[in-house]
Scaffold this motif. Structure first.
Motif, PDB file in Angstrom:
ATOM      1  N   THR A  72       0.814  -1.220   0.000  1.00 57.16           N
ATOM      2  CA  THR A  72       0.000   0.000   0.000  1.00 57.16           C
ATOM      3  C   THR A  72       0.841   1.261   0.000  1.00 57.16           C
ATOM      4  O   THR A  72       0.299   2.357  -0.034  1.00 57.16           O
ATOM      5  CB  THR A  72      -0.931   0.013   1.231  1.00 57.16           C
ATOM      6  N   GLN A  73       2.161   1.115   0.031  1.00 57.22           N
ATOM      7  CA  GLN A  73       3.079   2.257   0.038  1.00 57.22           C
ATOM      8  C   GLN A  73       4.039   2.155  -1.146  1.00 57.22           C
ATOM      9  O   GLN A  73       4.377   1.049  -1.577  1.00 57.22           O
ATOM     10  CB  GLN A  73       3.914   2.277   1.335  1.00 57.22           C
ATOM     11  N   PRO A  74       4.505   3.295  -1.662  1.00 53.45           N
ATOM     12  CA  PRO A  74       5.512   3.247  -2.725  1.00 53.45           C
ATOM     13  C   PRO A  74       6.801   2.591  -2.214  1.00 53.45           C
ATOM     14  O   PRO A  74       7.122   2.690  -1.031  1.00 53.45           O
ATOM     15  CB  PRO A  74       5.757   4.719  -3.070  1.00 53.45           C
ATOM     16  N   LEU A  75       7.528   1.930  -3.104  1.00 57.62           N
ATOM     17  CA  LEU A  75       8.821   1.325  -2.771  1.00 57.62           C
ATOM     18  C   LEU A  75       9.909   2.091  -3.497  1.00 57.62           C
ATOM     19  O   LEU A  75       9.789   2.374  -4.686  1.00 57.62           O
ATOM     20  CB  LEU A  75       8.837  -0.146  -3.205  1.00 57.62           C
ATOM     21  N   SER A  76      10.981   2.417  -2.785  1.00 57.76           N
ATOM     22  CA  SER A  76      12.065   3.217  -3.363  1.00 57.76           C
ATOM     23  C   SER A  76      13.375   2.454  -3.382  1.00 57.76           C
ATOM     24  O   SER A  76      13.529   1.442  -2.700  1.00 57.76           O
ATOM     25  CB  SER A  76      12.257   4.493  -2.534  1.00 57.76           C
ATOM     26  N   ASN A  77      14.308   2.985  -4.150  1.00 58.64           N
ATOM     27  CA  ASN A  77      15.681   2.456  -4.206  1.00 58.64           C
ATOM     28  C   ASN A  77      15.733   0.977  -4.567  1.00 58.64           C
ATOM     29  O   ASN A  77      16.447   0.198  -3.956  1.00 58.64           O
ATOM     30  CB  ASN A  77      16.418   2.696  -2.885  1.00 58.64           C
ATOM     31  N   ILE A  78      14.986   0.585  -5.577  1.00 59.44           N
ATOM     32  CA  ILE A  78      14.950  -0.826  -5.971  1.00 59.44           C
ATOM     33  C   ILE A  78      16.005  -1.090  -7.039  1.00 59.44           C
ATOM     34  O   ILE A  78      16.090  -0.376  -8.035  1.00 59.44           O
ATOM     35  CB  ILE A  78      13.554  -1.223  -6.490  1.00 59.44           C
ATOM     36  N   VAL A  79      16.800  -2.118  -6.792  1.00 56.62           N
ATOM     37  CA  VAL A  79      17.844  -2.550  -7.721  1.00 56.62           C
ATOM     38  C   VAL A  79      17.649  -4.038  -7.977  1.00 56.62           C
ATOM     39  O   VAL A  79      17.526  -4.825  -7.044  1.00 56.62           O
ATOM     40  CB  VAL A  79      19.250  -2.309  -7.119  1.00 56.62           C
ATOM     41  N   PHE A  80      17.601  -4.420  -9.244  1.00 49.98           N
ATOM     42  CA  PHE A  80      17.484  -5.818  -9.642  1.00 49.98           C
ATOM     43  C   PHE A  80      18.832  -6.244 -10.207  1.00 49.98           C
ATOM     44  O   PHE A  80      19.303  -5.659 -11.175  1.00 49.98           O
ATOM     45  CB  PHE A  80      16.409  -5.997 -10.717  1.00 49.98           C
ATOM     46  N   ASP A  81      19.444  -7.264  -9.627  1.00 46.55           N
ATOM     47  CA  ASP A  81      20.748  -7.758 -10.052  1.00 46.55           C
ATOM     48  C   ASP A  81      20.569  -9.198 -10.497  1.00 46.55           C
ATOM     49  O   ASP A  81      20.188 -10.046  -9.710  1.00 46.55           O
ATOM     50  CB  ASP A  81      21.729  -7.664  -8.887  1.00 46.55           C
ATOM     51  N   ASN A  82      20.822  -9.455 -11.761  1.00 48.31           N
ATOM     52  CA  ASN A  82      20.555 -10.772 -12.329  1.00 48.31           C
ATOM     53  C   ASN A  82      21.856 -11.389 -12.847  1.00 48.31           C
ATOM     54  O   ASN A  82      22.381 -10.957 -13.864  1.00 48.31           O
ATOM     55  CB  ASN A  82      19.563 -10.624 -13.483  1.00 48.31           C
ATOM     56  N   PRO A  83      22.393 -12.402 -12.156  1.00 51.84           N
ATOM     57  CA  PRO A  83      23.574 -13.088 -12.689  1.00 51.84           C
ATOM     58  C   PRO A  83      23.241 -13.775 -14.014  1.00 51.84           C
ATOM     59  O   PRO A  83      22.134 -14.266 -14.200  1.00 51.84           O
ATOM     60  CB  PRO A  83      23.913 -14.128 -11.624  1.00 51.84           C
ATOM     61  N   VAL A  84      24.195 -13.793 -14.907  1.00 56.47           N
ATOM     62  CA  VAL A  84      24.055 -14.520 -16.174  1.00 56.47           C
ATOM     63  C   VAL A  84      24.615 -15.922 -15.914  1.00 56.47           C
ATOM     64  O   VAL A  84      25.778 -16.063 -15.537  1.00 56.47           O
ATOM     65  CB  VAL A  84      24.832 -13.817 -17.316  1.00 56.47           C
ATOM     66  N   PRO A  85      23.804 -16.961 -16.079  1.00 57.77           N
ATOM     67  CA  PRO A  85      24.280 -18.314 -15.779  1.00 57.77           C
ATOM     68  C   PRO A  85      25.496 -18.707 -16.618  1.00 57.77           C
ATOM     69  O   PRO A  85      25.642 -18.275 -17.758  1.00 57.77           O
ATOM     70  CB  PRO A  85      23.081 -19.205 -16.147  1.00 57.77           C
ATOM     71  N   ARG A  86      26.337 -19.563 -16.044  1.00 60.32           N
ATOM     72  CA  ARG A  86      27.467 -20.114 -16.809  1.00 60.32           C
ATOM     73  C   ARG A  86      26.895 -20.852 -18.011  1.00 60.32           C
ATOM     74  O   ARG A  86      25.846 -21.462 -17.928  1.00 60.32           O
ATOM     75  CB  ARG A  86      28.271 -21.093 -15.964  1.00 60.32           C
ATOM     76  N   GLY A  87      27.584 -20.796 -19.109  1.00 57.34           N
ATOM     77  CA  GLY A  87      27.105 -21.473 -20.299  1.00 57.34           C
ATOM     78  C   GLY A  87      26.125 -20.634 -21.097  1.00 57.34           C
ATOM     79  O   GLY A  87      25.584 -21.092 -22.098  1.00 57.34           O
ATOM     80  N   VAL A  88      25.885 -19.399 -20.641  1.00 54.07           N
ATOM     81  CA  VAL A  88      24.988 -18.480 -21.332  1.00 54.07           C
ATOM     82  C   VAL A  88      25.759 -17.215 -21.654  1.00 54.07           C
ATOM     83  O   VAL A  88      26.500 -16.701 -20.819  1.00 54.07           O
ATOM     84  CB  VAL A  88      23.755 -18.142 -20.454  1.00 54.07           C
TER      85      VAL A  88
END
Length: 157
Positions: A72-88
């Motif tokens: 019900t509240q805004p969310l701030s400072n969001i960072v999405f960190d996605n590792p790239v799998p080995r073999g990709v």
């Protein structure tokens, strides 16, 4: 700061595991799609993205990260960190998706042309095959009920 960390296994058929901050209003899901060529009745071929059940070296895949604020509240400072799998091998953001920051070591991030890697005792410009992580930052707070998604293209090595 909320930092969901998505761990996508090298086995594309296995569902992704999501490790995030303690349970809260930010829902994050991920999926892996593979390009599938489909022949139409008129003889043309079109490329469709389908859930990855099997993939072999050379197949082109798309990693999709979807997010939603269920609170019900805004969310701030969001960072999405996605590792790239080995073999990709990272290729590019999916057309229409935001351009991610890239990393070749999981620590320093930037545009690909700003990154370097050590090779044969010297530094060289990083290539797409060197990317180990992709990261997106939400520039504005995520309003209650708001959602979105990021995606990048890759290829199996």
């Amino acid at each position: 700061m909320i930092r969901p960390l998505l761990l996508l296994g090298a086995a594309l058929a296995a569902p992704a595991t999501v490790a995030a901050a303690p349970a809260g209003p930010l829902q994050v899901t991920s999926k892996v799609l593979v390009e599938s060529k489909q022949r139409a009745a008129d003889g043309t071929t079109r490329v469709a993205l389908v859930p990855a059940k099997r993939a072999v070296p050379g197949d082109r895949v798309v990693f999709v990260l979807a997010y939603r604020n269920t609170g019900t509240q805004p969310l701030s400072n969001i960072v999405f960190d996605n590792p790239v799998p080995r073999g990709v091998a990272y290729r590019a953001p999916l057309p229409g998706s935001a351009v991610p920051e890239l990393s070749v070591d999981g620590r320093a991030y930037g545009a690909l042309d700003q990154l370097t890697v050590a090779a044969n005792g010297a530094r060289r410009a990083a290539a797409a095959d060197d990317v180990t992580h992709v990261r997106w930052r939400l520039a504005r707070p995520l309003a209650p009920g708001a959602q979105g998604e990021f995606a990048f293209q890759a290829a199996l090595k």
